[in-house]
Design a protein around this motif. Structure first.
Motif, PDB file in Angstrom:
ATOM      1  N   MET A   1      61.449  38.146   0.174  1.00 16.88           N
ATOM      2  CA  MET A   1      60.995  37.558   1.430  1.00 16.88           C
ATOM      3  C   MET A   1      60.897  38.613   2.533  1.00 16.88           C
ATOM      4  SD  MET A   1      62.619  34.330   3.475  1.00 16.88           S
ATOM      5  CE  MET A   1      62.299  33.236   2.111  1.00 16.88           C
ATOM      6  N   LEU A   2      61.969  39.383   2.718  1.00 19.58           N
ATOM      7  CA  LEU A   2      61.999  40.464   3.705  1.00 19.58           C
ATOM      8  C   LEU A   2      62.816  41.614   3.156  1.00 19.58           C
ATOM      9  CD1 LEU A   2      61.731  41.801   6.538  1.00 19.58           C
ATOM     10  CD2 LEU A   2      63.748  40.486   7.215  1.00 19.58           C
ATOM     11  N   THR A   3      62.241  42.820   3.243  1.00 19.29           N
ATOM     12  CA  THR A   3      62.964  44.032   2.852  1.00 19.29           C
ATOM     13  C   THR A   3      62.683  45.110   3.887  1.00 19.29           C
ATOM     14  OG1 THR A   3      62.741  43.519   0.491  1.00 19.29           O
ATOM     15  CG2 THR A   3      63.280  45.789   1.069  1.00 19.29           C
ATOM     16  N   PHE A   4      63.723  45.777   4.331  1.00 25.88           N
ATOM     17  CA  PHE A   4      63.511  46.955   5.172  1.00 25.88           C
ATOM     18  C   PHE A   4      64.425  48.071   4.687  1.00 25.88           C
ATOM     19  CE2 PHE A   4      66.604  44.356   7.498  1.00 25.88           C
ATOM     20  CZ  PHE A   4      67.606  45.255   7.838  1.00 25.88           C
ATOM     21  N   SER A   5      63.964  49.298   4.865  1.00 26.79           N
ATOM     22  CA  SER A   5      64.731  50.444   4.375  1.00 26.79           C
ATOM     23  C   SER A   5      64.461  51.659   5.250  1.00 26.79           C
ATOM     24  CB  SER A   5      64.343  50.758   2.921  1.00 26.79           C
ATOM     25  OG  SER A   5      62.961  51.050   2.826  1.00 26.79           O
ATOM     26  N   GLY A   6      65.460  52.509   5.347  1.00 26.63           N
ATOM     27  CA  GLY A   6      65.335  53.759   6.093  1.00 26.63           C
ATOM     28  C   GLY A   6      65.099  53.588   7.575  1.00 26.63           C
ATOM     29  N   LEU A   7      65.425  52.402   8.139  1.00 26.51           N
ATOM     30  CA  LEU A   7      65.157  52.174   9.564  1.00 26.51           C
ATOM     31  C   LEU A   7      66.079  53.020  10.434  1.00 26.51           C
ATOM     32  CD1 LEU A   7      64.524  48.354  10.167  1.00 26.51           C
ATOM     33  CD2 LEU A   7      62.884  50.205   9.851  1.00 26.51           C
ATOM     34  N   ALA A   8      65.499  53.596  11.474  1.00 28.81           N
ATOM     35  CA  ALA A   8      66.272  54.369  12.455  1.00 28.81           C
ATOM     36  C   ALA A   8      65.735  54.053  13.839  1.00 28.81           C
ATOM     37  CB  ALA A   8      66.164  55.866  12.176  1.00 28.81           C
ATOM     38  N   LYS A   9      66.646  53.993  14.808  1.00 36.71           N
ATOM     39  CA  LYS A   9      66.241  53.738  16.193  1.00 36.71           C
ATOM     40  C   LYS A   9      67.248  54.369  17.136  1.00 36.71           C
ATOM     41  CE  LYS A   9      63.553  51.848  19.316  1.00 36.71           C
ATOM     42  NZ  LYS A   9      62.123  52.231  19.444  1.00 36.71           N
ATOM     43  N   SER A  10      66.725  55.099  18.114  1.00 34.45           N
ATOM     44  CA  SER A  10      67.573  55.735  19.129  1.00 34.45           C
ATOM     45  C   SER A  10      67.005  55.447  20.508  1.00 34.45           C
ATOM     46  CB  SER A  10      67.646  57.249  18.905  1.00 34.45           C
ATOM     47  OG  SER A  10      68.210  57.552  17.648  1.00 34.45           O
ATOM     48  N   TYR A  11      67.901  55.400  21.493  1.00 33.73           N
ATOM     49  CA  TYR A  11      67.523  55.264  22.891  1.00 33.73           C
ATOM     50  C   TYR A  11      68.251  56.338  23.695  1.00 33.73           C
ATOM     51  CZ  TYR A  11      65.318  50.657  22.299  1.00 33.73           C
ATOM     52  OH  TYR A  11      64.493  49.619  21.923  1.00 33.73           O
ATOM     53  N   PRO A  53      60.184  51.260  15.074  1.00 35.17           N
ATOM     54  CA  PRO A  53      61.337  52.105  14.706  1.00 35.17           C
ATOM     55  C   PRO A  53      60.963  53.573  14.759  1.00 35.17           C
ATOM     56  CG  PRO A  53      60.330  51.187  12.737  1.00 35.17           C
ATOM     57  CD  PRO A  53      59.606  50.573  13.910  1.00 35.17           C
ATOM     58  N   ASP A  54      61.969  54.430  14.893  1.00 40.86           N
ATOM     59  CA  ASP A  54      61.731  55.868  14.851  1.00 40.86           C
ATOM     60  C   ASP A  54      61.405  56.331  13.431  1.00 40.86           C
ATOM     61  OD1 ASP A  54      62.364  55.884  17.542  1.00 40.86           O
ATOM     62  OD2 ASP A  54      64.481  56.327  17.169  1.00 40.86           O
ATOM     63  N   ALA A  55      61.914  55.590  12.443  1.00 40.72           N
ATOM     64  CA  ALA A  55      61.651  55.922  11.037  1.00 40.72           C
ATOM     65  C   ALA A  55      61.887  54.667  10.219  1.00 40.72           C
ATOM     66  CB  ALA A  55      62.565  57.062  10.566  1.00 40.72           C
ATOM     67  N   GLY A  56      61.402  54.691   8.969  1.00 36.92           N
ATOM     68  CA  GLY A  56      61.627  53.572   8.070  1.00 36.92           C
ATOM     69  C   GLY A  56      60.471  52.596   8.039  1.00 36.92           C
ATOM     70  N   GLU A  57      60.594  51.582   7.179  1.00 35.69           N
ATOM     71  CA  GLU A  57      59.527  50.600   7.052  1.00 35.69           C
ATOM     72  C   GLU A  57      60.087  49.208   6.834  1.00 35.69           C
ATOM     73  OE1 GLU A  57      58.524  51.090   2.274  1.00 35.69           O
ATOM     74  OE2 GLU A  57      57.203  52.032   3.767  1.00 35.69           O
ATOM     75  N   VAL A  58      59.333  48.212   7.271  1.00 31.48           N
ATOM     76  CA  VAL A  58      59.677  46.801   7.122  1.00 31.48           C
ATOM     77  C   VAL A  58      58.594  46.150   6.274  1.00 31.48           C
ATOM     78  CG1 VAL A  58      60.054  44.614   8.321  1.00 31.48           C
ATOM     79  CG2 VAL A  58      60.815  46.761   9.377  1.00 31.48           C
ATOM     80  N   THR A  59      58.990  45.449   5.218  1.00 30.81           N
ATOM     81  CA  THR A  59      58.031  44.819   4.314  1.00 30.81           C
ATOM     82  C   THR A  59      58.314  43.323   4.223  1.00 30.81           C
ATOM     83  OG1 THR A  59      57.918  46.840   2.991  1.00 30.81           O
ATOM     84  CG2 THR A  59      57.048  44.823   2.002  1.00 30.81           C
ATOM     85  N   TRP A  60      57.308  42.526   4.611  1.00 35.96           N
ATOM     86  CA  TRP A  60      57.403  41.072   4.487  1.00 35.96           C
ATOM     87  C   TRP A  60      56.614  40.627   3.260  1.00 35.96           C
ATOM     88  CZ3 TRP A  60      60.207  37.883   7.681  1.00 35.96           C
ATOM     89  CH2 TRP A  60      60.667  38.445   8.872  1.00 35.96           C
ATOM     90  N   MET A  61      57.165  39.699   2.496  1.00 35.58           N
ATOM     91  CA  MET A  61      56.425  39.128   1.386  1.00 35.58           C
ATOM     92  C   MET A  61      55.218  38.362   1.939  1.00 35.58           C
ATOM     93  SD  MET A  61      57.902  36.769  -1.723  1.00 35.58           S
ATOM     94  CE  MET A  61      58.115  35.293  -0.719  1.00 35.58           C
ATOM     95  N   ARG A  62      54.075  38.516   1.283  1.00 31.06           N
ATOM     96  CA  ARG A  62      52.844  37.908   1.785  1.00 31.06           C
ATOM     97  C   ARG A  62      53.024  36.391   1.941  1.00 31.06           C
ATOM     98  NH1 ARG A  62      47.333  39.301  -1.219  1.00 31.06           N
ATOM     99  NH2 ARG A  62      47.952  41.330  -0.341  1.00 31.06           N
ATOM    100  N   GLY A  63      52.578  35.874   3.094  1.00 31.20           N
ATOM    101  CA  GLY A  63      52.634  34.446   3.356  1.00 31.20           C
ATOM    102  C   GLY A  63      53.942  33.957   3.953  1.00 31.20           C
TER     103      GLY A  63
END
Length: 641
Positions: A1-11, A53-63
């Protein structure tokens, strides 16, 4: 349904999270926890594509349809409450969980479902056609939550959904979400809500995500066990590194030992590669405690023959709340007021505080009683035009600015934060400032209306730690079951203008009324209703329901036998878990001892093999510890009865 990996975020140079990853499937109930500012809401916005995000990816299952409830929402505009719930408002399409064509006419079944959900969230039928612009932000938020529940997206992302709910609406939402068909990812500071709902907990800690199986209490137990085990392993590895380094430092320059020193350096490098991560210390929390107040008399406060009614609207007759009320509070009591919404709990607290004056009867303070009132609506006790520092300094006590700034700092008002106007503070900041004011002028009678609202979990725990040694008297209202269990030693059930006392803590009250933890707060279950109707405000002998003495003895004997059977089963389960834990902990000690042995590092790859087995133990032991804790608590409760 939802997968994310390698996400990075800085402020501004501060890393919120790095290399974060998670996967969600249908049926998951995942709580996202961490201190304020850890990046929980930011992660939500990244998942929804509202931040990059500064890096990484978010993948939603289609639909996949997703619905998002933020902490704060826009005003409802001219749309009616029912239109908001149906997703017919002009901005309805902003939430991916709502219809793509917001002006489509819903069918009768959808309308009926929307009305049912609105009723569950506390709306009356007469509210359905009211323009949303007439509602407060909290009620608009309820209507937008209703819209998500009506259209049932595949994944719900809920950011503090309980903040604007009263107890009855919260209980309804909790039960509704238990049967929700999709997945849920939520942020909440309500520990009982998370315990009742969640299957997993993901903690943001030191810029990383850690996933745990079970509810919030299981997460706490697993994290503590994991940290303890990691600390032991890390210390053993560090001792070995230090021993090898001392050898290198001593003999590196000697020709006869140079080869051995070089060999030890290689061992150190291999050990560092296999080394577990240093355990993190506790996150910074709101560290504070109440100064102890001057003692008062045994009788702290008394209401005698009090009548109180609110004036009726539009020429209607007054609405009576209490008639001939007698109520007394004694020194050292910690009383929680429970009962259905609108029963008069906040009114009783205001009568005790002197904020409301009775129309008949008297309010009498005991010897040397000083009253402190912590209001549910923060603006009742804060001057919005002042700065944080000015408001804290506005106290009858003689305090220096240096001291006040030190106290404010312990409540996370640091640097230029103390010069903010009270009017621009968030709900949580106002809560902390209100607590500062009580801290600087400690009373010996403390009246608190929903003190944990807008506090994060660390702040709630700190407040509990501050109140545990408090020597004064406390009367409070709260829907936080964990807070109540930690603090209360008396319970007063408020219903239809009548007070029913229970001379024990919250679990004693639940036992006497046969309710579950959350139902007990509203007192809407049958047991509480019967008790409230049968008893006056003075404890009366137990009602045997008209049974003969012989029949009553037979029933009591059967109850004792059932209780004994439950105790035997609970003891057996505790022993089984203890045996399993002892076996695994014994193996853990063997592995740690082997890890401490210099000979281990002469065998290439053995240290890594040990660490892998230890990691497996660290995954299994916390779950067993959590299960043992639950079983032991159950046994303790059975033996206490």
């Amino acid at each position: 349904m939802l997968t994310f990996s390698g996400l990075a975020k800085s402020y501004a140079g501060r890393t919120l999270f790095a290399d974060a990853g998670l996967s969600l499937v249908r049926g998951d109930r995942v709580a996202l926890v961490g201190p304020n500012g850890a990046g929980k809401s930011t992660l939500f916005r990244i998942l929804l594509g509202r931040e990059t995000p500064d890096a990484g990816e978010v993948t939603w299952m289609r639909g996949t349809r997703r619905g998002y409830l933020p902490q704060e929402t826009e005003p409802g505009g001219d749309a009616s409450v029912l239109d908001l719930a149906l997703g017919l408002a002009p901005d309805a399409g902003e939430s991916p969980g709502l219809p793509a064509h917001p002006h489509a006419v819903p069918d009768g079944e959808t309308v009926a479902r929307a009305q049912q959900i609105l009723a569950g969230l506390g709306f009356r039928q007469g509210d359905f056609n009211r323009p949303a612009r007439e509602l407060s932000g909290g009620w608009v938020m309820r209507a937008r939550l209703a819209a998500l529940l009506v259209h049932e997206p595949d994944l719900l992302l809920l950011d503090e959904p309980t903040n604007h709910l009263d107890l009855e609406a919260l209980l309804w939402l909790q039960n509704h979400l238990r049967g929700y068909a999709g997945a849920i990812l939520l942020i909440s500071h309500d520990r009982e809500f998370l315990n009742q709902l969640c299957t997993h907990v993901v903690e943001i800690r030191q810029a990383r995500l850690f996933k745990y199986t079970g509810n919030f209490d299981a997460f706490i137990a697993q994290r503590a066990a994991r940290e303890e085990s990691l600390a032991a392993t890390w210390k053993a590895q560090q001792r070995e590194i230090d021993r090898l380094q001392r050898f290198v430092d001593r003999f590196r320059a000697k020709n006869t030992k140079a080869a051995q020193a070089q060999s030890k350096l290689k061992l150190i490098e291999r050990l560092k590669e296999d080394m577990v991560e240093a355990p993190s210390g506790p996150e910074a929390t709101v560290g504070f405690s109440f100064p102890q107040p001057e003692p008062g008399g045994q009788r702290v406060i008394r209401l005698e023959g009090v009548d109180f009614a609110y004036p009726g609207a539009d020429g209607r007759p007054p609405l009576p709340v209490y008639r001939g009320l007698d109520f007394e509070v004694e020194r050292g009591q910690r009383i929680v007021l429970v009962g259905p919404n609108g029963a008069g709990k906040s009114t009783l607290l205001k009568l005790l505080a002197g904020v409301l004056a009775p129309q008949a009867g008297a309010r009498r303070l005991g010897h040397n009683t000083r009253v402190g009132y912590y209001a549910q609506h923060r603006t009742e006790m804060l001057e919005l035009s002042r700065t944080v520092l000015e408001e804290a300094l506005h106290t009858p006590q003689r305090v220096t600015e240096t001291f006040v700034r030190t106290v404010l700092g312990s409540f996370l008002f640091r640097g230029d934060d103390v010069f903010k106007r009270v009017s621009v503070l968030s709900g949580g900041e106002k809560s902390r400032l209100a607590l500062v004011k009580l801290l600087l002028d400690p009373p010996n009678l403390l009246l608190m209306d929903e003190p944990t609202t807008h506090l994060d979990m660390a702040s709630i725990e700190a407040l509990i730690e501050a109140l545990e040694p408090y020597t004064g008297t406390l009367v409070f209202i709260s829907h936080d079951v964990h807070f109540i269990r930690s603090i209360a030693n008396h319970v007063i059930h408020v219903r239809s203008g009548r007070l029913t006392p229970y001379a024990g803590g919250y679990d004693y009250y639940l036992y006497k009324t046969a309710q579950d933890a959350r139902d007990g707060l509203t007192g809407t279950a049958v047991g509480a209703s019967l008790v409230a109707e049968k008893r006056s405000s003075v404890p009366a002998p137990a009602d045997n329901g008209g049974l003969s003495r012989k029949e009553q003895r037979r029933l009591e004997a059967e109850a004792r036998q059932a209780q004994s059977r439950l105790k035997r089963e609970a003891r057996q389960r505790v022993r089984e878990l203890e045996d399993q834990i002892a076996t695994l902990e014994g193996r853990e000690k063997e592995l740690v001892a082997e890890l401490e042995s210099p000979a281990t590092y002469e065998i290439r790859g053995r240290a890594a093999e040990i660490n892998r087995e230890l990691a497996d133990l660290h995954q299994r032991l916390p779950g067993l510890h959590a299960e043992w804790e639950a079983a032991a608590t159950r046994l303790q409760e059975l033996e206490a009865n």
